[in-house]
Design a protein around this motif. Structure first.
Motif, PDB file in Angstrom:
ATOM      1  N   ILE A   8       1.065  -1.544   0.798  1.00 15.78           N
ATOM      2  CA  ILE A   8      -0.022  -0.173  -0.009  1.00 15.78           C
ATOM      3  C   ILE A   8       0.501   1.490  -0.122  1.00 15.78           C
ATOM      4  CG2 ILE A   8      -2.190   1.037   0.956  1.00 15.78           C
ATOM      5  CD1 ILE A   8      -2.467  -1.873  -0.044  1.00 15.78           C
ATOM      6  N   ASP A   9       1.440   1.752  -1.405  1.00 14.66           N
ATOM      7  CA  ASP A   9       2.166   2.835  -1.402  1.00 14.66           C
ATOM      8  C   ASP A   9       1.705   3.468  -2.963  1.00 14.66           C
ATOM      9  OD1 ASP A   9       4.250   2.227   0.818  1.00 14.66           O
ATOM     10  OD2 ASP A   9       5.069   1.278  -0.410  1.00 14.66           O
ATOM     11  N   PRO A  10       1.463   4.646  -2.778  1.00 15.98           N
ATOM     12  CA  PRO A  10       1.161   5.828  -1.317  1.00 15.98           C
ATOM     13  C   PRO A  10       0.212   5.265  -0.044  1.00 15.98           C
ATOM     14  CG  PRO A  10      -0.011   6.204  -3.018  1.00 15.98           C
ATOM     15  CD  PRO A  10       1.364   5.544  -3.364  1.00 15.98           C
ATOM     16  N   LEU A  41      -1.588  -6.430   4.642  1.00 13.05           N
ATOM     17  CA  LEU A  41      -1.493  -4.943   4.107  1.00 13.05           C
ATOM     18  C   LEU A  41       0.081  -4.293   4.509  1.00 13.05           C
ATOM     19  CD1 LEU A  41      -5.167  -3.369   4.088  1.00 13.05           C
ATOM     20  CD2 LEU A  41      -3.829  -4.819   2.087  1.00 13.05           C
ATOM     21  N   VAL A  42       0.473  -3.435   3.534  1.00 14.77           N
ATOM     22  CA  VAL A  42       2.057  -3.987   3.623  1.00 14.77           C
ATOM     23  C   VAL A  42       2.782  -2.486   3.337  1.00 14.77           C
ATOM     24  CG1 VAL A  42       4.223  -4.130   3.394  1.00 14.77           C
ATOM     25  CG2 VAL A  42       3.111  -6.079   3.538  1.00 14.77           C
ATOM     26  N   ARG A  43       2.751  -1.677   4.317  1.00 13.48           N
ATOM     27  CA  ARG A  43       3.747  -0.264   3.997  1.00 13.48           C
ATOM     28  C   ARG A  43       4.884  -0.134   3.940  1.00 13.48           C
ATOM     29  NH1 ARG A  43       1.770   5.024   5.190  1.00 13.48           N
ATOM     30  NH2 ARG A  43       2.780   5.681   3.942  1.00 13.48           N
ATOM     31  N   SER A  44       5.888  -0.148   3.027  1.00 12.74           N
ATOM     32  CA  SER A  44       7.063  -0.241   2.688  1.00 12.74           C
ATOM     33  C   SER A  44       8.188   0.566   3.629  1.00 12.74           C
ATOM     34  CB  SER A  44       7.847  -0.561   1.520  1.00 12.74           C
ATOM     35  OG  SER A  44       7.290   0.264   0.999  1.00 12.74           O
ATOM     36  N   ALA A  45       8.004   1.350   3.561  1.00  9.21           N
ATOM     37  CA  ALA A  45       8.905   2.647   4.095  1.00  9.21           C
ATOM     38  C   ALA A  45       7.592   3.518   5.112  1.00  9.21           C
ATOM     39  CB  ALA A  45      10.049   3.309   3.648  1.00  9.21           C
ATOM     40  N   VAL A  46       7.675   3.384   6.212  1.00 13.92           N
ATOM     41  CA  VAL A  46       6.974   4.431   6.583  1.00 13.92           C
ATOM     42  C   VAL A  46       7.556   5.739   7.205  1.00 13.92           C
ATOM     43  CG1 VAL A  46       4.753   5.344   8.022  1.00 13.92           C
ATOM     44  CG2 VAL A  46       4.493   3.289   6.363  1.00 13.92           C
ATOM     45  N   GLU A  47       8.248   6.537   7.539  1.00  8.80           N
ATOM     46  CA  GLU A  47       8.634   7.920   8.490  1.00  8.80           C
ATOM     47  C   GLU A  47       8.352   8.196   9.796  1.00  8.80           C
ATOM     48  OE1 GLU A  47      11.729  11.215   8.519  1.00  8.80           O
ATOM     49  OE2 GLU A  47      10.848  10.836   7.041  1.00  8.80           O
ATOM     50  N   LEU A  48       9.402   7.697  10.700  1.00 12.53           N
ATOM     51  CA  LEU A  48       8.354   8.191  12.602  1.00 12.53           C
ATOM     52  C   LEU A  48       8.728   9.913  12.055  1.00 12.53           C
ATOM     53  CD1 LEU A  48       9.902   5.681  14.616  1.00 12.53           C
ATOM     54  CD2 LEU A  48       6.751   5.734  13.554  1.00 12.53           C
ATOM     55  N   SER A  49       8.805  10.431  11.589  1.00 11.10           N
ATOM     56  CA  SER A  49       8.598  11.836  11.280  1.00 11.10           C
ATOM     57  C   SER A  49       8.523  12.686  12.162  1.00 11.10           C
ATOM     58  CB  SER A  49       7.706  12.315  10.166  1.00 11.10           C
ATOM     59  OG  SER A  49       6.801  12.639  10.400  1.00 11.10           O
ATOM     60  N   TYR A  72       2.475   5.483  19.685  1.00 13.66           N
ATOM     61  CA  TYR A  72       2.775   6.888  18.387  1.00 13.66           C
ATOM     62  C   TYR A  72       2.650   4.964  16.650  1.00 13.66           C
ATOM     63  CZ  TYR A  72       3.541   9.535  14.532  1.00 13.66           C
ATOM     64  OH  TYR A  72       3.863  10.349  13.124  1.00 13.66           O
ATOM     65  N   PRO A  73       3.813   4.207  16.785  1.00 16.79           N
ATOM     66  CA  PRO A  73       2.960   3.611  15.413  1.00 16.79           C
ATOM     67  C   PRO A  73       2.035   2.878  15.370  1.00 16.79           C
ATOM     68  CG  PRO A  73       5.181   2.681  16.967  1.00 16.79           C
ATOM     69  CD  PRO A  73       4.832   4.135  17.840  1.00 16.79           C
ATOM     70  N   HIS A  74       0.898   2.778  16.309  1.00 20.86           N
ATOM     71  CA  HIS A  74       0.182   2.362  15.352  1.00 20.86           C
ATOM     72  C   HIS A  74      -1.271   3.920  14.904  1.00 20.86           C
ATOM     73  CE1 HIS A  74      -4.606   0.760  16.444  1.00 20.86           C
ATOM     74  NE2 HIS A  74      -5.046   1.480  16.528  1.00 20.86           N
ATOM     75  N   VAL A  75      -0.442   5.064  15.102  1.00 19.25           N
ATOM     76  CA  VAL A  75      -1.878   5.985  14.177  1.00 19.25           C
ATOM     77  C   VAL A  75      -1.164   5.445  12.541  1.00 19.25           C
ATOM     78  CG1 VAL A  75      -2.064   7.044  15.757  1.00 19.25           C
ATOM     79  CG2 VAL A  75      -0.296   7.560  14.558  1.00 19.25           C
ATOM     80  N   LEU A  76       0.205   5.137  12.466  1.00 15.53           N
ATOM     81  CA  LEU A  76       0.668   5.026  11.651  1.00 15.53           C
ATOM     82  C   LEU A  76      -0.170   3.697  10.558  1.00 15.53           C
ATOM     83  CD1 LEU A  76       4.579   5.871  12.669  1.00 15.53           C
ATOM     84  CD2 LEU A  76       2.593   7.111  11.236  1.00 15.53           C
ATOM     85  N   ALA A  77       0.011   2.667  11.179  1.00 15.08           N
ATOM     86  CA  ALA A  77      -0.733   1.580  10.762  1.00 15.08           C
ATOM     87  C   ALA A  77      -2.413   2.128  10.791  1.00 15.08           C
ATOM     88  CB  ALA A  77      -0.259   0.453  11.484  1.00 15.08           C
ATOM     89  N   PHE A  78      -3.067   2.792  10.958  1.00 13.51           N
ATOM     90  CA  PHE A  78      -4.397   3.019  11.582  1.00 13.51           C
ATOM     91  C   PHE A  78      -5.554   2.882   9.783  1.00 13.51           C
ATOM     92  CE2 PHE A  78      -8.511   4.475  12.354  1.00 13.51           C
ATOM     93  CZ  PHE A  78      -9.802   3.660  13.001  1.00 13.51           C
ATOM     94  N   PRO A  79      -5.205   3.548   9.538  1.00 10.53           N
ATOM     95  CA  PRO A  79      -5.523   3.604   7.879  1.00 10.53           C
ATOM     96  C   PRO A  79      -5.051   1.651   7.079  1.00 10.53           C
ATOM     97  CG  PRO A  79      -3.611   5.325   7.684  1.00 10.53           C
ATOM     98  CD  PRO A  79      -3.493   4.841   9.099  1.00 10.53           C
TER      99      PRO A  79
END
Length: 296
Positions: A8-10, A41-49, A72-79
């Motif tokens: 899943i990119d973007p 479902l995979v996002r290959s490179a999500v930055e901890l910005s 915090y990583p939970h909100v990155l994965a929530f979508p």
């Protein structure tokens, strides 16, 4: 189970997630046992910005010297959670799914600027006394190593004869000695504020009308905001290397509200706590937070 990996990119836009949610409002009645979605479902490179962490910190009360918030990583994965729950293969409508519990485990220190590979999949059905529950797994990798993981339990109420192993992971804490340690005033628009950070625009959190459609008098606070706020009150300065947080969500918090953090006196890197109403007789969330040397 053999999963089908989808990159899943973007990431999906909020409009796409909203449309998928609307399409998933109705599902045909099941004929037989529910079947787990097969998508991984995979996002290959999500930055901890830095900007994203700062916005999350402002929403939940974290300070920068606390490092990357454990939750915090939970909100990155929530979508990706939403994509699973609204996928045509998911057997129940996404609306009305109740977030019952969350288990988080961090294996290595996380850093601003670090890129994570996120993987999300439906792990197993769970038989719950109130209906059919589902455990969704989130796994975060860095450099090929598992660095963070969580398991989120969602419930579909009033499903008879649920499948899966019975739910037996509820937290059992010594709550009679808990003391009120903090008091929080939650504004009426808290749900909308957190939605902008988390991507969870469920109407029960963002509007009175939306909440009433699902049986609530007013909008209710996000469970993951409640967990984040409780961790922000307890995560030590300097960040954590290994850590775990368990939480069970109890009664909803109707906004606006006055709530309090109840916990045991400080006894090292282990916290047992509850978020309750001010009187202390209505629990909203029960939790356990352990870090570093006491982590096993």
């Amino acid at each position: 189970m053999d999963y089908v990996t989808q990159i899943i990119d973007p990431p999906p836009s909020r409009t796409r997630l909203l449309l998928d949610g609307l399409r998933a409002l109705r599902k045909p009645a099941l004929d037989g046992a529910p079947v787990l979605p097969r998508q991984r479902l995979v996002r290959s490179a999500v930055e901890l910005s830095t900007a994203g962490i700062a916005a999350y910190g402002r929403a939940c009360g974290f300070r920068r010297e606390q490092g990357v918030p454990l939750s915090y990583p939970h909100v990155l994965a929530f979508p990706l959670h939403l994509m699973l729950l609204t996928h045509p293969s998911f057997p129940y409508p996404a609306s009305g799914m109740v977030h019952l519990a969350n288990r988080i485990r961090q294996h290595q220190r996380l850093h601003e600027g670090q890129a994570l590979r996120l993987e999300v999949y439906a792990e197993r059905w769970v038989a719950h006394a109130k209906g059919q529950a589902l455990s969704i797994a989130t796994r975060a990798y860095s450099g090929g190593a598992l660095v963070w993981e969580s398991d989120s339990l969602y419930l579909r109420r009033d499903v008879h004869d649920p499948v899966g192993e019975p739910w037996d992971d509820a937290l059992a804490l010594q709550d009679e000695d808990l003391l009120r340690t903090q008091r929080w005033a939650l504004p009426a628009d808290l749900g909308r504020r957190f939605a902008r950070v988390s991507g969870d625009f469920n109407p029960i959190h963002t509007s009175v009308l939306g909440a009433r459609l699902f049986g609530f008098r007013r909008a209710i606070a996000h469970g993951m905001w409640t967990l984040g706020r409780a961790l922000a009150a307890q995560q030590p300065p300097g960040g954590v290397d290994q850590a775990q947080a368990h939480c069970d969500f109890k009664l909803p918090i109707l906004l606006p509200a006055q709530v309090a953090l109840w916990s045991h006196p400080v006894t090292g890197p282990r916290r047992e706590f509850e978020v309750r109403n001010l009187a202390g007789d209505q629990p909203h969330m029960r939790g356990l937070f352990i870090w570093n040397e006491s982590f096993q």
